[in-house]
Design a protein around this motif. Structure first.
Motif, PDB file in Angstrom:
ATOM      1  N   SER A 191      -6.532  -2.856  -4.468  1.00 25.79           N
ATOM      2  CA  SER A 191      -7.935  -3.735  -3.918  1.00 25.79           C
ATOM      3  C   SER A 191      -7.716  -5.205  -3.906  1.00 25.79           C
ATOM      4  O   SER A 191      -8.229  -5.925  -3.234  1.00 25.79           O
ATOM      5  CB  SER A 191      -9.232  -3.174  -4.658  1.00 25.79           C
ATOM      6  N   SER A 239      -6.088  10.870  -1.938  1.00 26.20           N
ATOM      7  CA  SER A 239      -7.006  10.612  -1.041  1.00 26.20           C
ATOM      8  C   SER A 239      -6.534   9.010  -0.825  1.00 26.20           C
ATOM      9  O   SER A 239      -6.084   8.300  -1.695  1.00 26.20           O
ATOM     10  CB  SER A 239      -8.342  10.477  -1.487  1.00 26.20           C
ATOM     11  N   SER A 277      -0.796   5.440   1.605  1.00 26.91           N
ATOM     12  CA  SER A 277      -1.305   6.665   0.616  1.00 26.91           C
ATOM     13  C   SER A 277      -0.338   8.040   0.762  1.00 26.91           C
ATOM     14  O   SER A 277      -0.315   8.550  -0.138  1.00 26.91           O
ATOM     15  CB  SER A 277      -2.736   6.946   0.942  1.00 26.91           C
ATOM     16  N   ASP A 318      -8.415   1.697  -4.205  1.00 30.17           N
ATOM     17  CA  ASP A 318      -8.512   1.422  -5.429  1.00 30.17           C
ATOM     18  C   ASP A 318      -7.832   0.679  -6.278  1.00 30.17           C
ATOM     19  O   ASP A 318      -7.968  -0.608  -6.953  1.00 30.17           O
ATOM     20  CB  ASP A 318      -9.413   2.317  -6.313  1.00 30.17           C
ATOM     21  N   LYS A 344      -8.854   6.656  -0.767  1.00 32.10           N
ATOM     22  CA  LYS A 344      -9.616   5.934  -1.623  1.00 32.10           C
ATOM     23  C   LYS A 344      -8.779   5.560  -3.090  1.00 32.10           C
ATOM     24  O   LYS A 344      -8.921   4.424  -3.544  1.00 32.10           O
ATOM     25  CB  LYS A 344     -10.599   6.784  -2.257  1.00 32.10           C
TER      26      LYS A 344
END
Length: 377
Positions: free
Chosen positions: A356, A347, A340, A353, A349
């Protein structure tokens, strides 16, 4: 003094309310009237809400401002000093092309959640916009009405009652490690664009970041580059990243990539030395035209397509090399937080996402490694 009346207008077959609350300056009772309700219950509910807002001091006097007028003359005008030119152009396109044709003719304090939801449904059915852009439409409408509420133009933001449209992420297209090696092996490393391909695969940088990279941000001593600016998506200007933006970061690079950078730097220095000073603009760019100016993105895309064809690989977009970089790191077990940071996501996340689809295979490998550590001598 207060009076409450709900009646049906037989001429229009609709309901209206007449509400008396307070005293005018002339000493007469102040009356509020609104027509056009389809049912008695709707008129009653609206009158109760009016009563509550007058009692609590949150009442907003109705105005005749059209949503179109507000968006163009106030909201977009306010954004002019708050966002970058390219971002403002995107906002303006979405507002004028997709939002205002449907909602623009409605007075701002008459906008309803159902109207807004209807727009989202329309955009989804027409499929003229991507899921991502439909989400942006929601963001713009919600932001504009939230600001209108703060400015006292409306009593409540109706967009806050509408769910954010869903976005179905498409599985990203990537190359395997063998395909990456094959591509680099069969790509002309004497091409001025080769270094852009090498950087994309070795760093995960965005195309604009690669085309905006300067030699002053290349650290040969520590084998890394610092991302501080980007070439705008239309290729018209170099845009600096701010200190707080997630894009500003350092990326460590393999020694082989640093060697390619040194080789490329020598080539550019030779070109600059042979060019007439009047014909060369030194912008300190790593990837540049023969005149030192930013590289035309169309030229880079054509060179990339030609290299793919020469290597005999499946065609994909330049941006997919960024996805390839991230995928290969994750499959090698690199911590998603590190991936990241290399990508410049705000983030971890976001990283999880997007990638995934890799997690099931990664979890399987992790379980197998744990089993070997626990049960094998």
């Amino acid at each position: 003094m207060a009076g409450r009346t709900v009646k049906k207008d037989d001429k229009t077959n609709t309901w209206y309310y007449l509400f008396t609350h307070g005293i005018n300056d002339n000493g007469k009772p102040k009356q509020y009237k609104k027509r056009g309700f389809k049912t008695k219950q709707a008129a009653q509910k609206a009158m109760n809400e009016l009563d509550h807002s007058l009692t609590t001091g949150t009442y907003v006097k109705p105005n005749k401002i059209l949503y179109r007028e507000y968006m163009i003359e106030q909201w977009l005008e306010d954004k002019l000093t708050r966002v970058k030119r390219q971002t403002l152009e995107t906002y303006t396109w979405l507002v004028k092309t997709h939002i205002l044709p449907v909602l623009g003719g409605t007075e701002i304090n008459n906008l309803t959640a159902m109207q807004i939801q209807g727009l989202y449904n329309k955009l989804t059915k027409e499929k003229k916009l991507s899921d991502e852009n439909i989400q942006k439409v929601h963001t713009l409408i919600n932001d504009s009405l939230k600001k209108a509420e703060r400015w006292g133009l409306i009593q409540k933001n109706p967009a806050s009652l509408v769910d954010r449209p869903k976005m179905i992420r498409k599985e990203v297209m990537v190359w395997s490690m063998d395909e990456v090696k094959h591509f680099l092996k069969h790509t002309d490393n004497e091409s001025r664009y080769y270094i852009a391909f090498e950087l994309a695969l070795a760093s995960g940088m965005r195309q604009g970041e690669i085309l905006g990279l300067r030699w002053q941000d290349v650290d040969f001593e520590n084998n890394c580059v610092r991302i501080t600016q980007t070439l705008s998506s239309d290729g018209k200007e170099i845009q600096p990243y701010t200190k707080t933006r997630a894009g500003t970061r350092n990326i460590d690079l393999p020694a082989e990539t640093m060697n390619q950078l040194k080789k490329h730097k020598n080539r550019l220095e030779k070109e600059m030395g042979e060019a007439e000073p009047v014909d060369y603009t030194d912008m300190d760019l790593v990837v540049c035209s023969k005149n030192g100016t930013p590289t035309n993105k169309s030229n880079l895309r054509r060179a990339f397509d030609k290299s793919i064809q020469k290597a005999g690989l499946k065609k994909m977009k330049f941006h997919c090399m960024r996805h390839t970089h991230a995928t290969l790191l994750l499959l090698q077990g690199v911590n998603p937080k590190v991936v990241s940071e290399r990508l410049g996501h705000s983030s971890v996340k976001i990283t999880l996402d997007v990638y995934s689809h890799l997690l099931p295979s990664m979890q399987k490998e992790t379980a197998e490694q744990l089993g070997r550590a626990l049960y094998e001598d």
